[in-house]
Scaffold this motif. Structure first.
Motif, short mmCIF file in Angstrom:
data_model
loop_
_atom_site.label_atom_id
_atom_site.label_comp_id
_atom_site.label_asym_id
_atom_site.label_seq_id
_atom_site.Cartn_x
_atom_site.Cartn_y
_atom_site.Cartn_z
N MET A 1 -38.01 34.93 7.46
CA MET A 1 -39.28 34.73 7.47
C MET A 1 -40.16 35.85 6.95
O MET A 1 -39.71 36.83 7.67
CB MET A 1 -40.03 34.07 8.62
N THR A 2 -40.98 35.96 6.00
CA THR A 2 -41.89 36.99 5.37
C THR A 2 -42.69 37.46 6.55
O THR A 2 -43.32 36.72 7.14
CB THR A 2 -42.24 36.41 4.25
N GLU A 3 -42.69 38.78 6.63
CA GLU A 3 -43.59 39.34 7.51
C GLU A 3 -45.23 39.33 6.78
O GLU A 3 -45.07 39.77 5.50
CB GLU A 3 -43.03 40.88 7.81
N ILE A 4 -45.99 38.96 7.37
CA ILE A 4 -47.45 38.84 6.85
C ILE A 4 -48.07 40.01 7.61
O ILE A 4 -48.38 40.04 8.58
CB ILE A 4 -47.90 37.69 7.29
N ASN A 5 -48.73 40.75 6.49
CA ASN A 5 -49.55 41.96 6.90
C ASN A 5 -50.94 41.32 6.71
O ASN A 5 -51.32 40.69 5.76
CB ASN A 5 -49.31 43.12 6.03
N GLU A 6 -51.71 41.76 7.57
CA GLU A 6 -53.24 41.42 7.45
C GLU A 6 -53.90 42.61 7.40
O GLU A 6 -53.66 43.73 7.77
CB GLU A 6 -53.75 40.63 8.66
N ALA A 7 -55.11 42.61 6.52
CA ALA A 7 -56.12 43.64 6.48
C ALA A 7 -57.42 43.18 6.46
O ALA A 7 -57.67 42.08 6.61
CB ALA A 7 -55.75 44.51 5.07
N ASP A 8 -58.46 44.08 6.50
CA ASP A 8 -59.88 43.93 6.64
C ASP A 8 -60.24 43.29 5.21
O ASP A 8 -59.99 43.82 4.23
CB ASP A 8 -60.80 45.38 6.76
N PRO A 9 -60.82 42.06 4.87
CA PRO A 9 -61.25 41.52 3.97
C PRO A 9 -62.31 42.37 3.34
O PRO A 9 -62.42 41.86 2.09
CB PRO A 9 -61.79 40.24 4.40
N SER A 10 -62.70 43.29 3.62
CA SER A 10 -63.98 44.02 3.01
C SER A 10 -63.04 44.74 1.70
O SER A 10 -63.64 45.09 0.58
CB SER A 10 -64.55 45.23 3.65
N ILE A 11 -61.65 44.67 1.58
CA ILE A 11 -60.81 45.42 0.59
C ILE A 11 -61.03 44.27 -0.61
O ILE A 11 -60.75 44.86 -1.79
CB ILE A 11 -59.38 45.38 1.18
N LEU A 12 -61.51 43.10 -0.49
CA LEU A 12 -61.69 41.96 -1.59
C LEU A 12 -63.01 42.50 -2.33
O LEU A 12 -63.11 41.76 -3.45
CB LEU A 12 -61.80 40.64 -0.88
N GLY A 93 -49.48 22.63 0.75
CA GLY A 93 -49.09 21.67 1.82
C GLY A 93 -47.75 20.84 1.57
O GLY A 93 -47.54 20.00 2.30
N HIS A 94 -47.15 21.44 0.53
CA HIS A 94 -45.68 20.94 0.20
C HIS A 94 -44.75 21.80 0.14
O HIS A 94 -44.90 22.85 -0.14
CB HIS A 94 -45.74 20.18 -1.50
N GLY A 95 -43.41 21.30 0.46
CA GLY A 95 -42.25 22.29 0.27
C GLY A 95 -41.95 22.85 1.79
O GLY A 95 -43.01 22.94 2.80
N LEU A 100 -39.39 28.06 0.64
CA LEU A 100 -40.46 29.03 -0.33
C LEU A 100 -40.08 30.49 0.24
O LEU A 100 -40.20 31.08 -0.83
CB LEU A 100 -42.03 28.62 -0.23
N ASP A 101 -39.92 30.87 1.09
CA ASP A 101 -39.29 32.16 1.74
C ASP A 101 -38.20 32.76 0.97
O ASP A 101 -38.18 33.80 0.34
CB ASP A 101 -39.24 32.15 3.11
N ALA A 102 -37.25 31.71 0.89
CA ALA A 102 -35.89 32.02 0.03
C ALA A 102 -36.20 32.19 -1.36
O ALA A 102 -35.57 33.16 -2.13
CB ALA A 102 -35.08 30.99 0.23
N ARG A 103 -37.21 31.55 -1.81
CA ARG A 103 -37.35 31.45 -3.64
C ARG A 103 -38.40 32.62 -3.71
O ARG A 103 -38.25 33.20 -4.98
CB ARG A 103 -38.08 30.08 -3.87
N TYR A 104 -39.30 33.00 -2.99
CA TYR A 104 -40.10 34.07 -3.26
C TYR A 104 -40.10 35.00 -1.88
O TYR A 104 -41.11 35.31 -1.08
CB TYR A 104 -41.62 33.44 -3.51
N PRO A 105 -39.10 35.87 -1.94
CA PRO A 105 -38.97 36.75 -0.84
C PRO A 105 -40.08 37.78 -0.82
O PRO A 105 -40.59 38.42 -1.95
CB PRO A 105 -37.58 37.62 -0.87
N GLY A 106 -40.60 37.90 0.28
CA GLY A 106 -41.94 39.21 0.44
C GLY A 106 -43.21 38.29 0.01
O GLY A 106 -44.09 39.00 0.19
N VAL A 107 -43.18 37.28 -0.12
CA VAL A 107 -44.32 36.36 -0.56
C VAL A 107 -45.05 35.79 0.61
O VAL A 107 -44.23 34.72 1.14
CB VAL A 107 -44.22 35.54 -1.65
N PRO A 108 -46.18 35.93 1.25
CA PRO A 108 -46.63 35.10 2.56
C PRO A 108 -46.44 33.68 2.06
O PRO A 108 -47.33 33.42 0.88
CB PRO A 108 -47.92 35.85 2.52
N VAL A 109 -46.41 32.77 2.66
CA VAL A 109 -46.34 31.27 2.48
C VAL A 109 -46.99 30.71 3.59
O VAL A 109 -46.66 31.07 4.86
CB VAL A 109 -44.90 30.56 2.43
#
Length: 127
Positions: A1-12, A93-95, A100-109
């Motif tokens: 499972m991909t590690e999911i990093n979170e940050a302050d949304p003010s970066i957006l 909502g599909h898959g 998806l983790d295997a197809r897109y390593p490093g991408v949060p799902v």
């Protein structure tokens, strides 16, 4: 499972976020949340053709990608974003998440439904 990093949304603030989502109500909610966080939203792209076109030529800082666009798999959009080194998260909502983790390593799902505030923190973590 991909590690999911979170940050302050003010970066957006001031960032251009490409939104690929075929369900109107979800797209409107995400667009509202992104704009409220100060991001500039491109899209939402509701079809694979529109999503591919913009992914190829648009100026994008990051993207939110629904993997099923009216029955069409949005893998081609993910491939374009990957080739352009544009970070994205998968919001679907599909898959199966493990597929998806295997197809897109490093991408949060993120499997729908996801609280929009959490999605914003994860998106900010990509930037």
């Amino acid at each position: 499972m991909t590690e999911i990093n979170e940050a302050d949304p003010s970066i957006l603030v001031g960032r251009t976020i490409f939104l690929v989502e075929d369900q109107a109500i979800i797209a409107l909610e995400l667009q509202y949340e992104l704009e409220s966080a100060g991001a500039r939203v491109v899209g939402p792209a509701h079809t694979l053709a529109k999503a591919e076109g913009f992914a190829r030529r648009g100026r994008i800082d990051a993207a939110i990608l629904d993997m099923d666009l009216r029955g069409e798999d949005s893998d081609p959009v993910a491939e374009i974003l990957t080739k352009r080194n544009i970070p994205f998260l998968i919001h679907t909502g599909h898959g199966e998440e493990t597929d998806l983790d295997a197809r897109y390593p490093g991408v949060p799902v993120l499997v729908k439904p996801v609280r929009s505030k959490q999605l914003l923190r994860i998106l900010a973590g990509l930037l």
